[in-house]
Design a protein around this motif. Structure first.
Motif, PDB file in Angstrom:
ATOM      1  N   ASP A 149       0.813  -1.217   0.000  1.00  0.00           N
ATOM      2  CA  ASP A 149       0.000   0.000   0.000  1.00  0.00           C
ATOM      3  C   ASP A 149       0.848   1.269   0.000  1.00  0.00           C
ATOM      4  N   THR A 150       2.168   1.137  -0.102  1.00  0.00           N
ATOM      5  CA  THR A 150       3.034   2.317  -0.172  1.00  0.00           C
ATOM      6  C   THR A 150       2.647   3.177  -1.380  1.00  0.00           C
ATOM      7  N   PRO A 151       2.419   4.482  -1.185  1.00  0.00           N
ATOM      8  CA  PRO A 151       2.016   5.327  -2.320  1.00  0.00           C
ATOM      9  C   PRO A 151       3.166   5.520  -3.312  1.00  0.00           C
ATOM     10  N   PHE A 152       2.963   5.081  -4.539  1.00  0.00           N
ATOM     11  CA  PHE A 152       3.906   5.351  -5.617  1.00  0.00           C
ATOM     12  C   PHE A 152       3.183   6.185  -6.665  1.00  0.00           C
ATOM     13  N   ASN A 153       2.934   7.438  -6.288  1.00  0.00           N
ATOM     14  CA  ASN A 153       2.237   8.378  -7.165  1.00  0.00           C
ATOM     15  C   ASN A 153       3.202   9.265  -7.936  1.00  0.00           C
ATOM     16  N   LEU A 184       8.700  18.857 -13.849  1.00  0.00           N
ATOM     17  CA  LEU A 184       9.253  17.535 -14.132  1.00  0.00           C
ATOM     18  C   LEU A 184       8.491  16.522 -13.288  1.00  0.00           C
ATOM     19  N   PHE A 185       7.977  15.498 -13.931  1.00  0.00           N
ATOM     20  CA  PHE A 185       7.217  14.465 -13.241  1.00  0.00           C
ATOM     21  C   PHE A 185       8.011  13.166 -13.272  1.00  0.00           C
ATOM     22  N   PHE A 186       8.298  12.618 -12.079  1.00  0.00           N
ATOM     23  CA  PHE A 186       9.027  11.360 -11.924  1.00  0.00           C
ATOM     24  C   PHE A 186       8.013  10.294 -11.506  1.00  0.00           C
ATOM     25  N   PRO A 187       7.412   9.577 -12.469  1.00  0.00           N
ATOM     26  CA  PRO A 187       6.255   8.733 -12.145  1.00  0.00           C
ATOM     27  C   PRO A 187       6.562   7.514 -11.290  1.00  0.00           C
ATOM     28  N   ALA A 188       7.823   7.044 -11.257  1.00  0.00           N
ATOM     29  CA  ALA A 188       8.133   5.800 -10.542  1.00  0.00           C
ATOM     30  C   ALA A 188       8.435   6.016  -9.064  1.00  0.00           C
ATOM     31  N   GLU A 189       8.509   7.261  -8.626  1.00  0.00           N
ATOM     32  CA  GLU A 189       8.914   7.524  -7.243  1.00  0.00           C
ATOM     33  C   GLU A 189       7.718   7.480  -6.288  1.00  0.00           C
ATOM     34  N   GLY A 190       8.019   7.383  -5.001  1.00  0.00           N
ATOM     35  CA  GLY A 190       6.961   7.283  -4.000  1.00  0.00           C
ATOM     36  C   GLY A 190       7.326   8.020  -2.729  1.00  0.00           C
ATOM     37  N   HIS A 191       6.511   7.838  -1.711  1.00  0.00           N
ATOM     38  CA  HIS A 191       6.807   8.429  -0.408  1.00  0.00           C
ATOM     39  C   HIS A 191       6.041   7.664   0.652  1.00  0.00           C
ATOM     40  N   VAL A 192       6.569   7.708   1.875  1.00  0.00           N
ATOM     41  CA  VAL A 192       5.912   7.096   3.020  1.00  0.00           C
ATOM     42  C   VAL A 192       5.851   8.126   4.138  1.00  0.00           C
ATOM     43  N   GLU A 193       4.952   7.903   5.065  1.00  0.00           N
ATOM     44  CA  GLU A 193       4.872   8.754   6.249  1.00  0.00           C
ATOM     45  C   GLU A 193       5.603   8.032   7.379  1.00  0.00           C
TER      46      GLU A 193
END
Length: 336
Positions: free
Chosen positions: A87-91, A138-147
């Protein structure tokens, strides 16, 4: 050479339950080792560096300033995040700049890969709150983030589910422990790693319902880039300072810079409510690169600098490969 045959009866003790130690404990427990994770703080982990982290999983963006080893470890870590926490967001992530920073923006584009340039309409379609704010991105589509404050407890739960034990308020030394000991204490390990230094990273947590973002936005800045990282329930983390100082707290200058830059991303941030100021000390070696030190059955994992959440999973995988197969990664490991 360390025994390379897996022996569940030989314990593995990990000191430090922050992001580095949590990933070590998880992968070792899943591999069938008898794991105990020791943390000198309590379960809230408010004194840990991880508590103040941004949690960006952005190996392509980091390539602008980081060594190639960070990109290599980061890309592998993305796979591990997806595998262990689906469920890690990779938006993806966005990089924007104001006209006066145009040259720096174009340099960033040249220094990085796997991004797509968006015009103003494309940016507005991706992030409606930024409509009319920037002429391109610039859009990096493969990257994500966590809290970090949410994901660390999830990792701890997965460690227990895999059969590992976590002991909070357990201030132990390696000499007290049997079997394999993996030291992930960060700056507290300077008794063993005198080269370590602390690099302060400051953050501000704000709340507003006027802006909605689905992914981190990085604003090119003449001194440091600003990160605006969305959290749940209308929260945003502002950060990105890297200050060669080991004091705690947020300076007035940094607060003004961060808040002012956020206001230029969207004026509604000027009406946001400030919930929290804070800072963490990131452990770094002189070259700002991570290091896995091998001393027989003593292993140290340290120097993650500002890339802890990005590279911790891959470092844990390398440590496990060494313990089980004697595999050495010459870019990261040092054997005494």
């Amino acid at each position: 050479m360390l025994q390379t045959t897996k022996r569940p009866d030989s314990p593995v003790s990990i000191i430090g339950a922050g992001i580095a130690g949590a990933w070590q404990a998880l992968l070792f427990a899943q591999a069938g080792h008898a794991v105990t994770l020791h943390e000198r703080g309590d379960e809230a982990m408010t004194d840990a560096t991880s508590h103040w982290a941004g949690g960006m999983l952005a190996p392509y963006c980091e390539a602008e300033v980081a060594e190639p080893i960070i990109s290599r470890l980061g890309l592998r870590s993305l796979d591990l995040w997806r595998r262990e926490l689906p469920d890690t967001p990779f938006n993806g992530s966005l990089v924007v700049a104001h006209p006066r920073e145009r040259n720096d923006f174009e340099r960033f584009a040249r220094m990085t890969e796997h991004h797509r340039r968006l015009d103003a309409a494309g940016l507005a379609a991706l992030e409606p709150s930024l409509e009319g704010r920037f002429r391109d991105a610039l859009f990096f589509p493969a990257e994500g983030h966590v809290e970090p404050r949410r994901v660390l407890p999830k990792l701890h739960e997965r460690i227990r589910a895999a059969g590992g034990t976590i002991k909070f308020c357990s201030d132990v030394s390696a000499a007290e422990l049997d079997g394999i000991v993996i030291d992930c204490r960060g700056l507290a390990a300077r008794d063993e790693e005198p080269e370590l230094r602390g690099v302060k990273g400051e953050m501000i947590l704000i709340e507003t319902c006027e802006v909605q973002l689905a992914r981190p936005v990085r604003l090119i800045h003449p001194r440091w880039p600003l990160y605006v990282i969305p959290r749940e329930n209308g929260l945003f983390m502002l950060g990105a300072t890297s200050i060669e100082a080991e004091d705690t707290g947020v300076s007035v200058r940094s607060a003004l810079e961060l808040l002012g830059a956020a206001y230029t991303v969207h004026p509604a941030f000027g009406e946001a409510r400030i919930l929290e100021f804070g800072s963490g000390l990131r452990p770094a070696f002189p070259d700002n690169l991570p290091r896995i030190g091998i001393r027989d059955r003593r292993i140290s994992v340290n120097g993650l600098y500002r890339h802890g959440f990005l590279i911790a999973p891959a470092l844990a995988e390398l440590t496990l490969a060494y313990v089980e197969r004697g595999q050495i990664d010459n870019e990261v490991m040092q054997c005494a």
